[in-house]
Design an enzyme around this catalytic site. Structure first.
Site, short mmCIF file in Angstrom:
data_model
loop_
_atom_site.label_atom_id
_atom_site.label_comp_id
_atom_site.label_asym_id
_atom_site.label_seq_id
_atom_site.Cartn_x
_atom_site.Cartn_y
_atom_site.Cartn_z
N GLN A 1 2.17 1.23 0.89
CA GLN A 1 3.80 -0.24 0.27
C GLN A 1 2.47 -0.17 -0.91
OE1 GLN A 1 1.31 -2.62 3.24
NE2 GLN A 1 3.26 -3.12 3.99
N THR B 1 7.76 -0.94 0.27
CA THR B 1 7.20 -0.14 1.41
C THR B 1 8.42 1.02 1.57
OG1 THR B 1 7.04 -2.73 2.25
CG2 THR B 1 6.68 -0.97 3.60
N VAL B 2 6.95 1.63 1.72
CA VAL B 2 7.04 2.96 2.59
C VAL B 2 7.67 3.46 4.01
CG1 VAL B 2 7.25 5.70 2.24
CG2 VAL B 2 7.08 4.03 0.69
N ASP C 1 5.00 4.23 -14.34
CA ASP C 1 3.88 4.16 -13.22
C ASP C 1 2.99 5.26 -12.57
OD1 ASP C 1 2.15 2.35 -11.83
OD2 ASP C 1 3.69 2.21 -10.55
#
Length: 377
Positions: free
Chosen positions: A56, A61-62, A173
Site C-alpha cells: 500500500q 493498493t497493490v 518518487d
C-alpha cells in the site's frame, strides 16, 4: 459490458488508448499493452480480497493476482484519478508499456472498466529494498557488494529514463519502498504513479510538488520546478540508506538525526562517517575503500542546488564501473588522502529547511506528501 463499465471505460480514456495503441503498433492485432476486463481482475484477486494485498502506498493498493494461465501478477488499484489528466495517464501507460529494461518492473496492461484505472505488472517475489534494509535478519544477508549492485542497477534505470527514453521520464518518487528485489537480489524499479513525461519544449515543468518526505529534493520543494536532478537527489538518499541501514526519515530518532540526508552530511563533515554506517558492511576491513568512495558519491548527489549534482548518466557510469571492476575499489586506498580531503574539506551543505511533523501533511502509510505551490498546476 454493462452501461456503467462502458461509462468508466470512456471516462478513463479507453477509446483514445485503443486508438493510440493501433497507431503505435501499426495494426490492431498486436498490442504492447493488454486491456484487461474488470471481471478478469476480479477473479484474479478473488474479488480484491484483503488477504491478497501485498503493498500500500500514497497512490494506491497493490494486490497479488493469478490470471487464467496461472501467471502471477501485481495489480495496482489507484486511490483516485484526475479526469483532467486522462491524456497524460494514457501517455504514461503507452510509454511504460514500451519500456523494456531488465531493472524496471514490466507493465503488462491495464483495466479501464472500473471507477479508477487498474494497472497490471509482473510480480516480483522478494519484497522491497526497504523491507530488506530495515529487517535485522534480512539486512545481515545484504553484503556491500549486493548493496552497491542494487545501487548501480537503480542508477542505470534512472539514466535510461532521463537520457534514453523519449520523451524523457522523471520518476519523482525514488525510494527504497519502490525498489523491488527478485530472488537473485536484482533491483526492479517500480511505482511510476507520480512520474512525469517531460515535454519536448519544457525542461523544467512547474508541477504540484509530490514526493515522499526524507527523499524529496529540497530545491524542488522550495521552487516547484521539477527537473531530472530531483531524481538524482532522491537516489542519493537511497544510496545513503543502503550504506547506513537507516530509514530516510524517522521522527523517533533525536531531532538532529531525523532526516537521514542531513545527518549523513553532518556526520561526514565532522569526520564521523564510520559511526553511522551499517555494522553489517563495516566489519570487513577490505570494505574501507569502497565505503569511502560510495560516501563521496552519495554526498555529491545530495547537493542542495540541482546544478551541482551530477546527471544520472554520470552516476550510473561511476557505479557500474565500480560494480564491474570490484578490485579497483581496493586501489582507492592508494589515494586515501584524496578521498579524505573530499570527505572532510567539503563546504557545509545547508539545506535551508527543516523537517517537522507539523510542516506538511504526512500520509499515515508512506509519509507521502502532495503540496500545492504558487505557480504549480
Amino acid at each position: 459490458m454493462s452501461m456503467m463499465k462502458k461509462r468508466f471505460f470512456q471516462e478513463n480514456g479507453g477509446l483514445v488508448l485503443l486508438q493510440r495503441l493501433k497507431v503505435e503498433d501499426g495494426s490492431s492485432n498486436t498490442n504492447t499493452v493488454k486491456i484487461f476486463t474488470a471481471d478478469e481482475l476480479e477473479k484474479a484477486t478473488n474479488g480484491f480480497d484483503k488477504d491478497r494485498v501485498v503493498g500500500q502506498g500514497g497512490f494506491g493498493t497493490v494486490y497479488k493476482g493469478y490470471l487464467k494461465d496461472n501467471c502471477i501478477v501485481a495489480i495496482k488499484k489507484s486511490k483516485v484519478i484526475d479526469r483532467n489528466q486522462i491524456e497524460q495517464f494514457i501517455n504514461e501507460v503507452l510509454v511504460l508499456s514500451q519500456i523494456n529494461h531488465r531493472n524496471v518492473v514490466k507493465l503488462l496492461g491495464c483495466c479501464l472498466e472500473t471507477e479508477v484505472p487498474l494497472l497490471v505488472y509482473e510480480f516480483i517475489s522478494n519484497g522491497t529494498l526497504s523491507e530488506h534494509l530495515h529487517d535485522k535478519l534480512k539486512a545481515s544477508t545484504l553484503s556491500l557488494d549486493i548493496r552497491l549492485k542494487v545501487a548501480a542497477e537503480t542508477a542505470g534505470v534512472l539514466s535510461y529514463l532521463h537520457s534514453a527514453a523519449y520523451p524523457p521520464i522523471i520518476h519523482r518518487d525514488i525510494k527504497s519502498v519502490n525498489i523491488l528485489l527478485d530472488k537473485n537480489y536484482t533491483a526492479k524499479v517500480s511505482d511510476f504513479g507520480a512520474s512525469r513525461l517531460v515535454p519536448a519544449d519544457q525542461t523544467e515543468p512547474s508541477t504540484l510538488v509530490q514526493g515522499t518526505l526524507g527523499y524529496l529534493d529540497p530545491e524542488y520543494l522550495q521552487t516547484s520546478q521539477l527537473t531530472e536532478k530531483s531524481d538524482v537527489y532522491s537516489f542519493g538518499v537511497v544510496l545513503v540508506e543502503l550504506l547506513t541501514g537507516r530509514k530516510a526519515l524517522c521522527f523517533q530518532r533525536p531531532e538532529e538525526e531525523r532526516s537521514l540526508a542531513q545527518y549523513f552530511i553532518s556526520s561526514v563533515e565532522k569526520g564521523h562517517l564510520f559511526d553511522i554506517l551499517d555494522d553489517n558492511i563495516v566489519c570487513d576491513e577490505g570494505n574501507v575503500g569502497q565505503l569511502k568512495n560510495a560516501a563521496v558519491l552519495a554526498q555529491r548527489r545530495l547537493n542542495v542546488k540541482g546544478d551541482d549534482r551530477p546527471i544520472m548518466k554520470e552516476v550510473a557510469a561511476e557505479l557500474e564501473a565500480g560494480s564491474r571492476l570490484k578490485h579497483s575499489w581496493a586501489q582507492i586506498d592508494q589515494h586515501s588522502k584524496e578521498i579524505e580531503s573530499l570527505l572532510h574539506d567539503t563546504q557545509p551543505l545547508g539545506f535551508g529547511y527543516e523537517y517537522s511533523e507539523q510542516s506538511v501533511h504526512i500520509d499515515s502509510i508512506t509519509s507521502h506528501v502532495t503540496l500545492p505551490f504558487p505557480g504549480g498546476r
